[in-house]
Scaffold this motif. Structure first.
Motif, PDB file in Angstrom:
ATOM      1  N   GLY A  66       0.827  -1.197   0.000  1.00 46.77           N
ATOM      2  CA  GLY A  66       0.000   0.000   0.000  1.00 46.77           C
ATOM      3  C   GLY A  66       0.861   1.246   0.000  1.00 46.77           C
ATOM      4  O   GLY A  66       1.927   1.275   0.625  1.00 46.77           O
ATOM      5  N   ARG A  83      -5.884   4.993  -1.754  1.00 47.49           N
ATOM      6  CA  ARG A  83      -7.039   4.105  -1.789  1.00 47.49           C
ATOM      7  C   ARG A  83      -6.847   2.951  -2.770  1.00 47.49           C
ATOM      8  O   ARG A  83      -7.032   1.777  -2.426  1.00 47.49           O
ATOM      9  N   ARG A  86      -4.424   0.022  -2.028  1.00 47.93           N
ATOM     10  CA  ARG A  86      -4.894  -0.936  -1.026  1.00 47.93           C
ATOM     11  C   ARG A  86      -6.081  -1.755  -1.528  1.00 47.93           C
ATOM     12  O   ARG A  86      -6.085  -2.980  -1.449  1.00 47.93           O
ATOM     13  N   VAL A  87      -7.064  -1.070  -2.050  1.00 50.28           N
ATOM     14  CA  VAL A  87      -8.302  -1.760  -2.438  1.00 50.28           C
ATOM     15  C   VAL A  87      -8.079  -2.638  -3.669  1.00 50.28           C
ATOM     16  O   VAL A  87      -8.457  -3.816  -3.682  1.00 50.28           O
ATOM     17  N   THR A  90      -5.660  -5.595  -2.761  1.00 49.34           N
ATOM     18  CA  THR A  90      -6.308  -6.631  -1.955  1.00 49.34           C
ATOM     19  C   THR A  90      -7.287  -7.443  -2.797  1.00 49.34           C
ATOM     20  O   THR A  90      -7.345  -8.675  -2.688  1.00 49.34           O
ATOM     21  N   CYS A 109      -4.215  -9.945   5.998  1.00 46.21           N
ATOM     22  CA  CYS A 109      -4.297  -8.742   5.178  1.00 46.21           C
ATOM     23  C   CYS A 109      -4.054  -7.505   6.034  1.00 46.21           C
ATOM     24  O   CYS A 109      -4.664  -7.342   7.098  1.00 46.21           O
ATOM     25  N   SER A 111      -4.237  -3.809   7.454  1.00 46.18           N
ATOM     26  CA  SER A 111      -5.240  -2.775   7.609  1.00 46.18           C
ATOM     27  C   SER A 111      -4.655  -1.779   8.616  1.00 46.18           C
ATOM     28  O   SER A 111      -3.447  -1.787   8.848  1.00 46.18           O
ATOM     29  N   CYS A 139     -10.027   2.149   4.919  1.00 43.36           N
ATOM     30  CA  CYS A 139      -9.896   0.878   5.643  1.00 43.36           C
ATOM     31  C   CYS A 139     -11.114  -0.011   5.450  1.00 43.36           C
ATOM     32  O   CYS A 139     -10.986  -1.235   5.318  1.00 43.36           O
ATOM     33  N   TRP A 142     -10.808  -1.403   2.004  1.00 42.74           N
ATOM     34  CA  TRP A 142      -9.617  -2.266   2.005  1.00 42.74           C
ATOM     35  C   TRP A 142      -9.996  -3.658   2.514  1.00 42.74           C
ATOM     36  O   TRP A 142      -9.676  -4.674   1.887  1.00 42.74           O
TER      37      TRP A 142
END
Length: 296
Positions: A66, A83, A86-87, A90, A109, A111, A139, A142
C-alpha cells in the motif's frame, strides 16, 4: 513454511522477511517489476494480475502492500493512490487465491487503526464500528476487498496496525532525526492519543496470526495502552536525552500538511483486545522499551 508476501520491501515487510528467514522459512516476495532474484514473483495490482505460481504450495499469504499514507501531501491524486493501492491490490490477491484449486489456508491482510476514525479520549477495540473520514473509509473498502478469499473458505485476518516504532520508516523514521537534533516536540495540543507498537511486536503478532488456526477477522496490532502525543514526546526526550522544547501549533500543521494534518492531530485510542485474548504476549509493551528496542 512457505509464505507469500506483498509489500516485502516496506518497513514491516522487510522486518517480517528477515524474521522468517532467520527461522528457516521460505518466502515468495511479490514485485511489480520482472522478477530478478530467487523467491520473487510478479504481480500488477492495478491490472488485477497476481502470478498464480507464486501462490501455489504456500502455507500462508501476508498482504502488506500500500502507498505510504504520510509520504506526500494529500492531493486528490495522492488520496486516490492511497485508496487504489490498497483496495485494488487486496482485490487482486483475494481473487487470485480464490481461483486456486488448493489455495493457502490463511490470508493475513494489512489494515490500520485508522478504521476507527478520530476516537478522541474514547478507547476502542475490535468490536467498535468504523469511524468517519478519509482513512476510515479507505480501511472499510480495504477490508471489504478481501471478500473473495473469505467466500472461498480461506481463513482471513485483518491486521489493523497502529504507528510502528522503528527507525527505518513511518512516523518514527521521521521523528528520530528531529529528536536526536534536539528539535523534537509535541504536535498541536499533544493530547491526541497515539496507538503504537514496536516493530518487533508487529512482526511477532503477524506471525502469531499466521500460526494460530483459530484466529480470523480484525485484530488491532497496537501496544496494550495507547499514549498521548505529549507522553510519547516526553519518552523520546528521556530515551534520547534531548530536550523537547518545541511544539508545532495545529494551524501550522494544517498549513504545511493540508488534509493530512487531520490524521496527525487526530486521536486514536485503540487497544488490542482480541490479540491479548488470543494469548499473544508483548515483548515491548511500553513506549520507552519500544523506542530503546528500535534504536538497538
Amino acid at each position: 513454511m512457505r509464505i507469500a508476501i506483498t509489500g516485502a520491501s516496506g518497513l514491516i515487510g522487510q522486518a517480517l522477511v528477515r524474521s522468517l528467514h532467520a527461522d528457516g522459512h521460505h518466502t515468495v516476495r511479490f514485485v511489480r517489476r520482472a522478477p530478478a532474484a530467487p523467491g520473487e514473483a510478479r504481480w500488477d495490482p492495478r491490472a488485477g494480475y497476481v502470478d498464480p505460481d507464486g501462490l501455489r504450495a504456500c502455507d500462508a499469504v501476508v498482504h502488506l502492500a500500500g502507498a505510504g499514507v504520510g509520504d506526500h501531501r494529500w492531493t486528490d491524486a495522492y488520496k486516490k493512490e492511497i485508496r487504489d493501492s490498497r483496495v485494488l491490490g487486496t482485490a487482486a490477491v483475494a481473487r487470485a487465491l480464490a481461483a486456486l484449486a488448493a489455495p493457502p489456508p490463511v490470508l493475513v491482510c494489512g489494515s490500520a487503526v485508522g478504521y476507527y476514525g478520530d476516537t478522541g479520549d474514547r478507547p476502542v477495540d475490535e468490536s467498535a464500528p468504523a469511524g468517519t473520514g478519509f482513512l476510515a473509509s479507505v480501511c472499510v473498502e480495504w477490508e471489504a476487498a478481501a471478500a473473495p478469499a473469505r467466500e472461498a473458505g480461506i481463513r482471513t485476518v485483518f491486521a489493523r496496525t497502529g504507528l510502528v516504532v522503528a527507525p527505518g520508516g513511518g512516523a518514527w523514521g521521521r521523528m528520530f532525526p528531529l529528536f536526536r537534533a534536539g528539535l523534537g516536540g509535541r504536535l498541536g495540543s499533544g493530547r491526541q492519543y497515539w496507538s503504537f507498537i514496536s516493530i518487533h511486536d508487529e512482526v511477532a503478532a503477524l506471525r502469531h496470526l499466521v500460526d494460530t488456526p483459530t484466529l480470523s477477522g480484525p485484530f488491532n496490532l497496537t501496544a496494550p495502552e495507547p499514549l498521548t502525543n505529549r507522553e510519547v514526546t516526553a519518552a523520546m526526550g528521556r530515551v534520547l536525552r534531548r530536550p523537547t522544547p518545541f511544539a508545532v501549533p495545529a494551524p501550522a500543521l494544517r498549513l504545511v500538511l493540508g488534509e493530512l494534518s487531520q490524521d496527525v492531530l487526530g486521536s486514536q485510542r485503540a487497544r488490542p483486545a482480541r490479540l491479548l485474548e488470543s494469548g499473544f504476549a508483548f515483548r515491548y509493551p511500553g513506549i520507552e522499551e519500544s523506542i530503546r528496542a528500535a534504536l538497538a
